[in-house]
Design a protein around this motif. Structure first.
Motif, PDB file in Angstrom:
ATOM      1  N   ASP A 182       4.597   5.870  10.948  1.00 49.31           N
ATOM      2  CA  ASP A 182       3.209   6.338  10.866  1.00 49.31           C
ATOM      3  C   ASP A 182       2.531   5.820   9.598  1.00 49.31           C
ATOM      4  O   ASP A 182       1.374   5.374   9.639  1.00 49.31           O
ATOM      5  CB  ASP A 182       3.158   7.866  10.892  1.00 49.31           C
ATOM      6  N   ALA A 183       3.237   5.889   8.487  1.00 44.66           N
ATOM      7  CA  ALA A 183       2.668   5.414   7.226  1.00 44.66           C
ATOM      8  C   ALA A 183       2.433   3.906   7.265  1.00 44.66           C
ATOM      9  O   ALA A 183       1.422   3.404   6.757  1.00 44.66           O
ATOM     10  CB  ALA A 183       3.602   5.776   6.067  1.00 44.66           C
ATOM     11  N   MET A 184       3.364   3.173   7.873  1.00 42.59           N
ATOM     12  CA  MET A 184       3.191   1.727   8.013  1.00 42.59           C
ATOM     13  C   MET A 184       1.978   1.408   8.884  1.00 42.59           C
ATOM     14  O   MET A 184       1.241   0.457   8.628  1.00 42.59           O
ATOM     15  CB  MET A 184       4.449   1.111   8.622  1.00 42.59           C
ATOM     16  N   GLY A 185       1.780   2.203   9.927  1.00 43.88           N
ATOM     17  CA  GLY A 185       0.623   1.998  10.801  1.00 43.88           C
ATOM     18  C   GLY A 185      -0.677   2.200  10.059  1.00 43.88           C
ATOM     19  O   GLY A 185      -1.623   1.409  10.201  1.00 43.88           O
ATOM     20  N   ASP A 186      -0.763   3.260   9.267  1.00 47.91           N
ATOM     21  CA  ASP A 186      -1.984   3.521   8.493  1.00 47.91           C
ATOM     22  C   ASP A 186      -2.241   2.406   7.488  1.00 47.91           C
ATOM     23  O   ASP A 186      -3.381   1.948   7.315  1.00 47.91           O
ATOM     24  CB  ASP A 186      -1.866   4.858   7.766  1.00 47.91           C
ATOM     25  N   LYS A 191       0.820  -1.213   0.000  1.00 49.90           N
ATOM     26  CA  LYS A 191       0.000   0.000   0.000  1.00 49.90           C
ATOM     27  C   LYS A 191       0.857   1.268   0.000  1.00 49.90           C
ATOM     28  O   LYS A 191       0.363   2.348  -0.326  1.00 49.90           O
ATOM     29  CB  LYS A 191      -0.957  -0.010   1.193  1.00 49.90           C
ATOM     30  N   LEU A 192       2.134   1.127   0.371  1.00 57.12           N
ATOM     31  CA  LEU A 192       3.054   2.267   0.307  1.00 57.12           C
ATOM     32  C   LEU A 192       3.734   2.365  -1.055  1.00 57.12           C
ATOM     33  O   LEU A 192       4.592   3.224  -1.260  1.00 57.12           O
ATOM     34  CB  LEU A 192       4.109   2.150   1.403  1.00 57.12           C
ATOM     35  N   GLY A 193       3.353   1.481  -1.977  1.00 57.76           N
ATOM     36  CA  GLY A 193       3.881   1.560  -3.342  1.00 57.76           C
ATOM     37  C   GLY A 193       4.974   0.574  -3.662  1.00 57.76           C
ATOM     38  O   GLY A 193       5.504   0.575  -4.781  1.00 57.76           O
ATOM     39  N   ALA A 194       5.341  -0.269  -2.704  1.00 58.40           N
ATOM     40  CA  ALA A 194       6.385  -1.266  -2.956  1.00 58.40           C
ATOM     41  C   ALA A 194       5.846  -2.382  -3.848  1.00 58.40           C
ATOM     42  O   ALA A 194       4.660  -2.701  -3.821  1.00 58.40           O
ATOM     43  CB  ALA A 194       6.895  -1.848  -1.646  1.00 58.40           C
ATOM     44  N   SER A 195       6.733  -2.974  -4.628  1.00 54.67           N
ATOM     45  CA  SER A 195       6.418  -4.181  -5.388  1.00 54.67           C
ATOM     46  C   SER A 195       6.837  -5.361  -4.520  1.00 54.67           C
ATOM     47  O   SER A 195       8.022  -5.682  -4.421  1.00 54.67           O
ATOM     48  CB  SER A 195       7.182  -4.195  -6.715  1.00 54.67           C
ATOM     49  N   VAL A 196       5.870  -5.967  -3.850  1.00 60.15           N
ATOM     50  CA  VAL A 196       6.166  -6.940  -2.799  1.00 60.15           C
ATOM     51  C   VAL A 196       6.304  -8.339  -3.391  1.00 60.15           C
ATOM     52  O   VAL A 196       5.468  -8.789  -4.173  1.00 60.15           O
ATOM     53  CB  VAL A 196       5.067  -6.916  -1.718  1.00 60.15           C
TER      54      VAL A 196
END
Length: 361
Positions: free
Chosen positions: A308-312, A189-194
């Motif tokens: 914070d972004a990881m939490g969201d 969700k943060l834009g990484a290609s997982v």
């Protein structure tokens, strides 16, 4: 048609199913019984393979060889991520794995390894043994024809290895990163290609540039894997696995066919392996981190904006799964126990450790 019947008839299909039926009945010899354990671990992977071997050897020893566990590492009988279907379909008798590899079968399996911003190892065991976690693991396993126990724990896992420093959430955009489970979904969700790769394949993927970074476990296992040979940027605290449990799951028909004494041996050997394995990781991580730092590895922590972004993102992932009734049931039980455990641990152990560190310098 129930889930177990469906998996037995369809999961492996054709010739594979024929092979499964040939192996479905455990081997007997002069009153003794051999069960085949498949694992998600490459043979020799530090800590995780050790846990699988420990529980296999303990069951064999505690039954004086009446129940012998034959361990097959990843790829020796089935692939790393094929162990779940192999056991539910009867191709193997039991698996040792991190259950979050199987969120495709049911997302609630993540809770029995780790979820982002979830429980520490101690909190996990509080829930599992005293607040309903084991019963929920059993209830979930019953859907798939499994009898499961926690049988290992890595402790808090590191944030991972990167080919660049992470200074803001934007740095994850387009980053090819290995991370399984719900943590991987949050990172996406943060834009990484997982990417979701078995442990035995991670080094080569990182070395070849197929991935830009990876989490694995922690300093000791990561050093053994050799990631410091490829990159020198290492984040020591991660949001994704604060206390990752490992599981031993036995085909339920096989488990039910065992004597009550042998069933109890499997349960006790699993619990002992959990504590032994957690101590193994925690005993080795500190000195391994010192060696990594002295060899030129840059040891870092994520900035608050990234946390914070990881939490969201993690909250979004949970929200997407709460429509599933069983997931919601496990989530509520897990969350209630985590808050209760954390409240006391914070007031007691955490406060003590802070004062100990201050007094002793």
């Amino acid at each position: 048609m129930d889930r177990r019947s469906f998996l037995t008839k369809t999961a492996l299909g054709g010739a594979a199913a024929a092979g499964a039926s040939a192996l479905a009945a455990p081997a007997y010899a002069q009153g003794k019984r051999t069960l085949t354990m498949v694992t998600t671990w490459g043979r020799g992977l530090a800590g995780v393979h050790d846990a699988a071997q420990r529980v296999a050897d303990s069951i064999t020893a505690m039954t004086d060889g009446e129940l012998t566990i034959e361990l097959k590492a990843a790829g020796e009988l089935v692939g790393a991520f094929e162990v779940f279907d192999a056991v539910t379909a009867g191709q193997a008798d039991m698996y040792h794995a991190a259950d979050y590899y199987f969120v495709g079968q049911h997302p609630a399996y993540a809770f029995f390894t780790s979820v982002p911003f979830g429980m520490t190892a101690q909190e996990l065991m509080n829930w599992y043994h005293h607040a309903g976690g084991m019963q929920l693991h059993d209830e979930l396993g019953e859907i798939f024809g499994l009898k499961s126990f926690l049988a290992g724990n890595t402790g808090a896992q590191a944030g991972g290895w990167f080919n660049k420093e992470i200074t803001s959430p934007d740095d994850f955009k387009g980053l090819k990163f290995r991370m399984p489970g719900l943590g991987g979904k949050a990172l996406g969700k943060l834009g990484a290609s997982v990417q979701n790769l078995p442990g035995g394949e991670v080094y080569q993927a990182l070395a070849s540039g197929a991935i830009d970074g990876t989490e694995w476990i922690g300093p000791w296992a990561d050093e053994k894997a050799g990631f410091q040979e490829i990159t020198k940027i290492y984040y020591t605290a991660g949001f994704h696995e604060p206390g990752a449990g490992l599981s031993l799951a036995t085909n339920r028909d096989v488990f039910d066919s065992l004597s009550p004494a042998h069933q109890k041996v499997i349960e006790i050997a699993s619990a002992e392996t959990h504590q032994w394995n957690l101590a193994q990781f925690l005993a080795n991580n500190g000195t391994a981190l010192q060696r990594l730092a002295s060899s030129g590895v840059k040891v870092l922590e994520f900035p608050d904006s990234v946390w914070d972004a990881m939490g969201d993102a993690s909250a979004e992932v949970h929200a997407e799964n709460l429509g599933d009734e069983f997931y919601a049931k496990v989530f509520d039980s897990y969350s209630t126990s985590m808050v209760s455990s954390s409240d006391w641990i914070t007031k007691s152990e955490s406060a003590y450790r802070a004062q100990r560190d201050r007094v002793l310098g």
